[in-house]
Design a protein around this motif. Structure first.
Motif, PDB file in Angstrom:
ATOM      1  N   ILE A 139       0.834  -1.201   0.000  1.00 36.85           N
ATOM      2  CA  ILE A 139       0.000   0.000   0.000  1.00 36.85           C
ATOM      3  C   ILE A 139       0.873   1.258   0.000  1.00 36.85           C
ATOM      4  CG2 ILE A 139      -1.703   1.327   1.309  1.00 36.85           C
ATOM      5  CD1 ILE A 139      -2.775  -1.191  -0.126  1.00 36.85           C
ATOM      6  N   VAL A 140       1.915   1.241   0.793  1.00 36.67           N
ATOM      7  CA  VAL A 140       2.835   2.387   0.839  1.00 36.67           C
ATOM      8  C   VAL A 140       3.453   2.642  -0.535  1.00 36.67           C
ATOM      9  CG1 VAL A 140       5.032   3.200   1.792  1.00 36.67           C
ATOM     10  CG2 VAL A 140       3.325   2.159   3.302  1.00 36.67           C
ATOM     11  N   ASN A 141       3.665   1.555  -1.281  1.00 36.09           N
ATOM     12  CA  ASN A 141       4.290   1.669  -2.601  1.00 36.09           C
ATOM     13  C   ASN A 141       3.273   1.538  -3.739  1.00 36.09           C
ATOM     14  OD1 ASN A 141       7.412   1.692  -2.218  1.00 36.09           O
ATOM     15  ND2 ASN A 141       6.674   0.140  -0.772  1.00 36.09           N
ATOM     16  N   ASN A 142       2.048   2.004  -3.498  1.00 35.53           N
ATOM     17  CA  ASN A 142       0.997   1.817  -4.514  1.00 35.53           C
ATOM     18  C   ASN A 142       1.232   2.630  -5.782  1.00 35.53           C
ATOM     19  OD1 ASN A 142       0.403   4.329  -3.350  1.00 35.53           O
ATOM     20  ND2 ASN A 142      -1.791   4.085  -3.643  1.00 35.53           N
ATOM     21  N   ARG A 143       2.119   3.604  -5.731  1.00 36.00           N
ATOM     22  CA  ARG A 143       2.451   4.357  -6.941  1.00 36.00           C
ATOM     23  C   ARG A 143       3.802   3.941  -7.521  1.00 36.00           C
ATOM     24  NH1 ARG A 143      -1.235   8.220  -7.990  1.00 36.00           N
ATOM     25  NH2 ARG A 143      -2.654   8.761  -6.284  1.00 36.00           N
TER      26      ARG A 143
END
Length: 250
Positions: A139-143
């Motif tokens: 989620i933290v790295n969703n981009r």
């Protein structure tokens, strides 16, 4: 050149959708002998929380396939919008893991095997921590899609362990076995679940020349969780953790 790039993107998308479909099949198929078939025949006798637990976890595997398909079709905005629902669903999964662990202890206590159940909760609760770690990192790295999608693959592999464990139990448990099994029997199905990472490693090797580092780190964490749960479960520190979890039920 542009056509080749588009074809490469489509191939990657198909791979991740295929992996999501495999996870769905494993999740459903693994529970056929011990849950789905018994529910269909009316012979399942588990507590109601197990139905809730199963429904939420199976819903997650369907949701994961849908989310992967949205991303693969280029509907990234929809994928991210539904990701909020995914966070809620994953949170609910965590709660049901804890409630199912408490139910296991209570049921085992009734037949004089409470401590065995408390030790066995090391399997589900440490797996929950690992799943949460992979999921939160995703989620933290969703981009950052190259990280996000690989972290989600690792999170899904954690969830395949219980389904494969049910198949092991069906084929290898001694006749008439009752109560929670010893913790070491959870190791082989966990290692089999890790084999689901092989296609992802091979695909990375073919498309980028080497496996992504997140897979290698993730594999190390998977193995550590699966191998260390046995000695951890034998410690007094774990028994205190299990009793603290049990006390949540009052």
């Amino acid at each position: 050149m542009v056509a080749a790039t588009i074809d490469g993107v489509r191939a990657r998308s198909r791979f991740y959708v295929a992996m999501a479909f495999v996870f769905l099949v494993v999740a459903f198929g693994g529970f056929v002998p011990t849950y789905w078939a018994k529910v269909a025949s009316g012979s399942f006798t588990g507590a109601p929380i197990l139905h809730v637990h199963g429904a939420i976890f199976f819903s997650w595997t369907v949701f994961f396939l849908v989310q992967t398909s949205l991303a693969a079709s280029g509907r990234i905005a929809d994928h991210r919008a539904w990701g909020i629902a995914g966070v809620s669903l994953a949170t609910a999964m965590g709660f049901t893991v804890v409630l199912a662990a408490i139910n296991l202890i209570k049921a085992a206590e009734a037949i004089g095997m409470g401590d065995g159940a408390r030790r066995f909760t090391a399997v589900s609760l440490t797996a929950l921590v690992l799943f949460a770690g992979f999921f939160v990192a995703a989620i933290v790295n969703n981009r950052r899609p190259e990280l996000h999608k690989r972290l989600m693959i690792l999170a899904m592999i954690v969830l395949m362990h219980p389904a494969l464990a049910r198949l092991f139990m069906t084929f290898f448990a001694p006749p008439g076995a009752i109560g929670p099994p010893p913790v070491f029997v959870a190791v082989p199905p966990g290692l089999v679940a890790d084999l689901l990472l092989i296609p992802a490693l091979a695909y990375d090797w073919r498309t980028r020349g080497s496996p992504h580092p997140v897979y290698l780190i993730g594999l190390g964490l998977l193995l550590a969780q699966q191998l260390l749960e046995v000695p951890l479960s034998q410690t007094e520190a774990w028994m205190q953790i299990a009793r603290a979890v049990e006390s949540l039920a009052g």
